[in-house]
Write a protein that holds these residues in place. Sequence first.
Motif, PDB file in Angstrom:
ATOM      1  N   ILE A 285       0.936  -0.951  -0.074  1.00 42.58           N
ATOM      2  CA  ILE A 285       0.076  -0.037  -0.122  1.00 42.58           C
ATOM      3  C   ILE A 285       0.915   1.371   0.114  1.00 42.58           C
ATOM      4  O   ILE A 285       0.448   2.179  -0.693  1.00 42.58           O
ATOM      5  CB  ILE A 285      -0.995  -0.047   1.315  1.00 42.58           C
ATOM      6  N   ASP A 286       1.830   1.280   0.700  1.00 38.93           N
ATOM      7  CA  ASP A 286       2.988   2.243   0.838  1.00 38.93           C
ATOM      8  C   ASP A 286       3.605   2.535  -0.716  1.00 38.93           C
ATOM      9  O   ASP A 286       3.654   3.678  -1.267  1.00 38.93           O
ATOM     10  CB  ASP A 286       3.866   2.180   1.665  1.00 38.93           C
ATOM     11  N   PHE A 287       3.851   1.607  -1.221  1.00 44.99           N
ATOM     12  CA  PHE A 287       4.413   1.565  -2.557  1.00 44.99           C
ATOM     13  C   PHE A 287       3.441   2.357  -3.644  1.00 44.99           C
ATOM     14  O   PHE A 287       3.874   2.983  -4.487  1.00 44.99           O
ATOM     15  CB  PHE A 287       4.810   0.224  -3.126  1.00 44.99           C
ATOM     16  N   LEU A 288       1.907   1.794  -3.442  1.00 47.66           N
ATOM     17  CA  LEU A 288       1.195   2.466  -4.283  1.00 47.66           C
ATOM     18  C   LEU A 288       0.845   3.706  -4.073  1.00 47.66           C
ATOM     19  O   LEU A 288       0.552   4.669  -5.088  1.00 47.66           O
ATOM     20  CB  LEU A 288      -0.158   1.587  -4.153  1.00 47.66           C
ATOM     21  N   VAL A 289       0.847   4.167  -2.813  1.00 52.16           N
ATOM     22  CA  VAL A 289       0.834   5.895  -2.425  1.00 52.16           C
ATOM     23  C   VAL A 289       1.786   6.604  -3.235  1.00 52.16           C
ATOM     24  O   VAL A 289       1.598   7.570  -3.567  1.00 52.16           O
ATOM     25  CB  VAL A 289       0.493   6.105  -1.054  1.00 52.16           C
ATOM     26  N   GLN A 290       3.023   6.100  -3.056  1.00 50.57           N
ATOM     27  CA  GLN A 290       4.206   6.867  -3.502  1.00 50.57           C
ATOM     28  C   GLN A 290       4.173   6.566  -5.062  1.00 50.57           C
ATOM     29  O   GLN A 290       4.457   7.560  -5.464  1.00 50.57           O
ATOM     30  CB  GLN A 290       5.615   6.063  -3.017  1.00 50.57           C
ATOM     31  N   ARG A 291       4.038   5.590  -5.520  1.00 49.14           N
ATOM     32  CA  ARG A 291       3.681   5.500  -7.026  1.00 49.14           C
ATOM     33  C   ARG A 291       2.938   6.387  -7.707  1.00 49.14           C
ATOM     34  O   ARG A 291       3.230   7.144  -8.508  1.00 49.14           O
ATOM     35  CB  ARG A 291       3.628   4.098  -7.344  1.00 49.14           C
TER      36      ARG A 291
END
Length: 301
Positions: A285-291
């Motif tokens: 989820i953190d990756f999706l937010v950043q991406r």
Amino acid sequence: MDKVASLQAFVKVVETGSFSEAGRQLRLSRSAISKYVGDLEGSLGVQLLNRTTRHASPNENGQLYFERALVILSEIDAADQAVTHLQSAPRGLLRINAPMSFGTLRLGPALADFMQMYPDLQLQLVLSDDLVDPVQDGFDVTLRIADLESSSLIARKITPMPRVICASPDYLEKHGAPSHPRDLRDHVSLTYGFLLTGNQWKLTGADGEHWIQPAWSLCVNNAEVLRDVAVSGRGIALIPEFIAADALRKGGLKAILKDFWAPPLTLYAIYPPTRHLSVKVRLFIDFLVQRFGREVDAQGN
């Protein structure tokens, strides 16, 4: 009795509503799941589940025990993670559900990068425009582009998804371009009618808000279909920009009513309400937010 295994089996049966499906997800036989749950009920001296040949559901005692069991298993998982996450990369299976169009147009490259970052993870992606039940269907993370209704699940906002009102040049040449939302009543619309607002379009401009319910010739639960039908000149569509972008760039669609805007939808990550998020879910989820947050910033939205 293996109390932890029995708790895991019981929780999975409640989540899936099926001994067989619980066994499939835990990679155990149906008889093993049944024995774990039976041992648990025997040790407690109470029945926890109402059983039929095809379905299992918690009774009043079972629902109370299920809620406590979720917390217990979450605490055990958090304890394991506390002593292992600093020394090992996340591993295991991560089951993801996402909308069809977002999955095919945007999610693939992101998943490839995530897989490179965490090679010990196995990703299982299921694309569907149906409103699946994340708990019943056993997904760790469900992505939705929507206005969310209230739910016992936890939703984290990933990024806004702007929408555009558009039509093909051929359609506009034949029928004229609307200059105000009220003009849409004289046009044929192509709608995604599965939002909380149904077939109504809310458009806002300098003169305030306008709720329009234009006559429609197509209502579908996939915006790529709306885009393709709009390109063929069959009506005016209100669709997410990421789906319309290529057709707008190539001239197959033209944005209209530029002085008015529709409220953006939002991409959410939804997951079950446990007190501690697993490392693999949190990292994803953190990756999706950043991406996707970075992509929006790069586009100036």
